[in-house]
Design a protein around this motif. Structure first.
Motif, PDB file in Angstrom:
ATOM      1  N   PRO A   1      81.081  31.370  25.460  1.00 48.37           N
ATOM      2  CA  PRO A   1      80.364  32.626  25.222  1.00 48.37           C
ATOM      3  C   PRO A   1      80.703  33.689  26.261  1.00 48.37           C
ATOM      4  N   VAL A   2      80.379  34.921  25.913  1.00 44.56           N
ATOM      5  CA  VAL A   2      80.561  36.038  26.836  1.00 44.56           C
ATOM      6  C   VAL A   2      79.422  36.027  27.851  1.00 44.56           C
ATOM      7  N   ASN A   3      79.765  36.173  29.125  1.00 47.68           N
ATOM      8  CA  ASN A   3      78.751  36.223  30.180  1.00 47.68           C
ATOM      9  C   ASN A   3      78.010  37.564  30.163  1.00 47.68           C
ATOM     10  N   GLU A   4      76.928  37.632  30.897  1.00 49.30           N
ATOM     11  CA  GLU A   4      76.124  38.851  30.919  1.00 49.30           C
ATOM     12  C   GLU A   4      76.905  40.053  31.424  1.00 49.30           C
ATOM     13  N   ASP A   5      77.874  39.817  32.309  1.00 44.21           N
ATOM     14  CA  ASP A   5      78.646  40.938  32.858  1.00 44.21           C
ATOM     15  C   ASP A   5      79.835  41.311  31.975  1.00 44.21           C
ATOM     16  N   GLY A   6      79.980  40.648  30.816  1.00 45.05           N
ATOM     17  CA  GLY A   6      81.059  40.979  29.898  1.00 45.05           C
ATOM     18  C   GLY A   6      82.293  40.122  30.039  1.00 45.05           C
ATOM     19  N   SER A   7      82.364  39.271  31.068  1.00 43.15           N
ATOM     20  CA  SER A   7      83.514  38.379  31.220  1.00 43.15           C
ATOM     21  C   SER A   7      83.304  37.137  30.342  1.00 43.15           C
ATOM     22  N   ILE A   8      84.367  36.360  30.181  1.00 43.75           N
ATOM     23  CA  ILE A   8      84.296  35.102  29.439  1.00 43.75           C
ATOM     24  C   ILE A   8      84.819  34.003  30.349  1.00 43.75           C
ATOM     25  N   GLY A   9      84.047  32.910  30.500  1.00 40.94           N
ATOM     26  CA  GLY A   9      84.429  31.841  31.400  1.00 40.94           C
ATOM     27  C   GLY A   9      84.267  32.269  32.842  1.00 40.94           C
ATOM     28  N   ALA A  10      84.998  31.575  33.745  1.00 42.91           N
ATOM     29  CA  ALA A  10      84.934  31.900  35.175  1.00 42.91           C
ATOM     30  C   ALA A  10      86.229  31.457  35.829  1.00 42.91           C
ATOM     31  N   PRO A  11      86.730  32.243  36.795  1.00 42.35           N
ATOM     32  CA  PRO A  11      87.948  31.838  37.502  1.00 42.35           C
ATOM     33  C   PRO A  11      87.668  30.640  38.412  1.00 42.35           C
ATOM     34  N   TYR A  12      88.702  29.835  38.653  1.00 39.60           N
ATOM     35  CA  TYR A  12      88.564  28.696  39.563  1.00 39.60           C
ATOM     36  C   TYR A  12      88.330  29.192  40.991  1.00 39.60           C
ATOM     37  N   THR A  13      87.441  28.507  41.694  1.00 38.52           N
ATOM     38  CA  THR A  13      87.210  28.814  43.105  1.00 38.52           C
ATOM     39  C   THR A  13      87.480  27.563  43.933  1.00 38.52           C
ATOM     40  N   LYS A  14      87.870  27.770  45.153  1.00 37.35           N
ATOM     41  CA  LYS A  14      88.203  26.654  46.042  1.00 37.35           C
ATOM     42  C   LYS A  14      87.014  25.711  46.171  1.00 37.35           C
ATOM     43  N   GLY A  15      87.297  24.410  46.060  1.00 33.09           N
ATOM     44  CA  GLY A  15      86.248  23.402  46.181  1.00 33.09           C
ATOM     45  C   GLY A  15      85.633  23.005  44.860  1.00 33.09           C
ATOM     46  N   ALA A  16      86.116  23.575  43.743  1.00 31.35           N
ATOM     47  CA  ALA A  16      85.512  23.286  42.441  1.00 31.35           C
ATOM     48  C   ALA A  16      86.323  22.267  41.638  1.00 31.35           C
ATOM     49  N   SER A  17      87.253  21.575  42.290  1.00 31.26           N
ATOM     50  CA  SER A  17      88.155  20.682  41.570  1.00 31.26           C
ATOM     51  C   SER A  17      87.432  19.535  40.872  1.00 31.26           C
ATOM     52  N   LYS A  18      86.251  19.149  41.354  1.00 28.75           N
ATOM     53  CA  LYS A  18      85.518  18.033  40.741  1.00 28.75           C
ATOM     54  C   LYS A  18      84.448  18.517  39.766  1.00 28.75           C
ATOM     55  N   GLN A  19      84.387  19.800  39.570  1.00 29.58           N
ATOM     56  CA  GLN A  19      83.403  20.363  38.647  1.00 29.58           C
ATOM     57  C   GLN A  19      84.036  20.623  37.285  1.00 29.58           C
ATOM     58  N   ASP A  20      83.212  20.576  36.251  1.00 24.89           N
ATOM     59  CA  ASP A  20      83.686  20.975  34.932  1.00 24.89           C
ATOM     60  C   ASP A  20      83.607  22.499  34.824  1.00 24.89           C
ATOM     61  N   PRO A  21      84.647  23.119  34.329  1.00 25.29           N
ATOM     62  CA  PRO A  21      84.599  24.571  34.170  1.00 25.29           C
ATOM     63  C   PRO A  21      83.639  24.971  33.048  1.00 25.29           C
ATOM     64  N   SER A  22      83.102  26.180  33.129  1.00 27.19           N
ATOM     65  CA  SER A  22      82.252  26.661  32.048  1.00 27.19           C
ATOM     66  C   SER A  22      83.071  26.957  30.795  1.00 27.19           C
ATOM     67  N   CYS A  23      84.379  27.170  31.005  1.00 26.43           N
ATOM     68  CA  CYS A  23      85.301  27.390  29.885  1.00 26.43           C
ATOM     69  C   CYS A  23      86.645  26.829  30.310  1.00 26.43           C
ATOM     70  N   GLY A  24      87.151  25.849  29.600  1.00 29.09           N
ATOM     71  CA  GLY A  24      88.418  25.265  30.027  1.00 29.09           C
ATOM     72  C   GLY A  24      88.860  24.114  29.154  1.00 29.09           C
ATOM     73  N   ILE A  25      89.933  23.448  29.623  1.00 31.77           N
ATOM     74  CA  ILE A  25      90.558  22.348  28.889  1.00 31.77           C
ATOM     75  C   ILE A  25      91.028  21.294  29.876  1.00 31.77           C
ATOM     76  N   ALA A  26      90.916  20.017  29.487  1.00 27.73           N
ATOM     77  CA  ALA A  26      91.531  18.920  30.238  1.00 27.73           C
ATOM     78  C   ALA A  26      92.426  18.144  29.282  1.00 27.73           C
TER      79      ALA A  26
END
Length: 351
Positions: free
Chosen positions: A273-298
């Protein structure tokens, strides 16, 4: 149906038999595609094409750095814009001049999308006032009266639709500041649907992290930047009438298809879905390698020479408003692009 408008005027463009122009100057109008059925004349004579409309369209928004070129596909497979409608085409003086230019020639003038008439028949009907072939006769082209002659327009691509025969009225006189009392008279909703067909949206090339290669079992983060993906509006106006419509396309969701069954999406539905600020998903940030992205693929297996085809389609919500406060919704539209995805076996990656 009576509507208020400014005084009715329309400049007929001058065209040669080799010209692709229709009645009127371009001014944002949409030329017919090659191969449209057409009838024409030279000099001051009217020149028309079946798929030609005088509706003026202007697009704004989108936010993309490059010109938006993608056409929307309706999520409703049964929806299509109107096949035909009527538009003002000539003043009394313009029609009279066009007919006089035909004298002594075998050229024909288009009086509707199904008929082209000779100078003799035009004079009989519009000068001498004899009703002919469903046309209401006028005396001396109604010179001195306020109004215009109207005829039908068939939507590009609709020439073979059986509905095109519904707009069968031969060119007719319409009093100024009114629109025809006819089921196929133009309305704000007709213009809104016409504008829908003209909407162009940005390419749906999503941002990925990692950017070069994905790794088996490691999530690839996907997002669309809000600055590059904004609402698109298309304003459609019909000259010499008060009719207009503004059709707005708003991005509301991104859908991902990995291109293989050996993959999982985040969320599981693949709908981001589209976020409140108009973006879709979220860019990767350092330290998030073990987290599931809000929008992504494995991806669960590696590619072997041939990349997977990641399909990303954005759903656009369509609404419109127009003359007299009219408004409504049209079916959502989608636009899809495909990106190569290479996937490697190693289990770690520098981020």
């Amino acid at each position: 149906m009576v509507v208020s408008a400014t005084a009715v005027t329309l400049a007929l463009g001058l065209a040669t038999a080799h010209s692709a122009n229709a009645i009127g100057e371009d001014d944002g109008r949409n030329p017919s595609e090659p191969g449209d059925a057409e009838g024409g004349a030279s000099g001051r004579e009217l020149y028309s094409q079946v798929g030609r409309s005088n509706i003026v369209v202007k697009q704004s928004g989108g936010g993309a750095a490059k010109p938006a070129t993608g056409s929307l596909v309706s999520v409703d497979p049964n929806w299509k814009p109107p096949t035909c409608w009527y538009e003002p085409v000539a003043t009394s003086k313009q029609l009279k001049a066009a007919v006089e230019e035909m004298e002594g020639t075998e050229k024909l003038l288009t009086v509707n999308s199904q008929r082209r008439w000779s100078e003799e028949l035009l004079v009989e009907t519009y000068d001498k006032g004899e009703p002919t072939y469903s046309a209401e006769g006028t005396k001396n082209y109604n010179l001195g009266k306020k109004g215009m002659f109207w005829r039908d327009v068939v939507r590009q691509g609709g020439e073979d639709d059986i509905e095109a025969a519904d707009c069968s009225r031969t060119m007719f006189w319409q009093v100024a500041n009114t629109v025809p009392d006819d089921p196929y008279a133009p309305t704000p909703e007709v213009l809104a649907a016409y504008a829908y067909n003209k909407i162009r949206v940005p390419d749906t090339e999503v941002e990925l992290k990692p950017t070069a290669k994905s790794t088996v079992n490691m999530p690839t983060w996907v997002w669309l930047d809000k600055a590059l993906f904004k609402d698109v509006t298309v304003r459609a106006e019909l000259p010499d009438t008060p009719l207009y419509a503004v059709t707005t396309a708003k991005p509301v969701a991104l859908h991902l298809e990995p291109g293989t069954t050996d993959a999982k999406t985040f969320p599981a539905s693949g709908d981001c879905p589209v976020n409140e600020d108009g973006s879709i998903g979220a860019p990767y940030t350092k330290g998030a390698s073990k987290q599931d992205p809000s929008c992504g693929i494995a991806y669960l297996r590696a590619t072997s020479g041939k990349p997977f085809q990641l399909k990303a389609s954005v759903t656009w919500e369509i609404s419109w408003e127009g003359t007299g406060g009219a408004k409504g919704d049209l079916p959502d539209g989608t636009f899809e692009t495909t990106q190569d995805m290479n996937v490697q076996e190693i289990q770690s990656i520098n981020r």
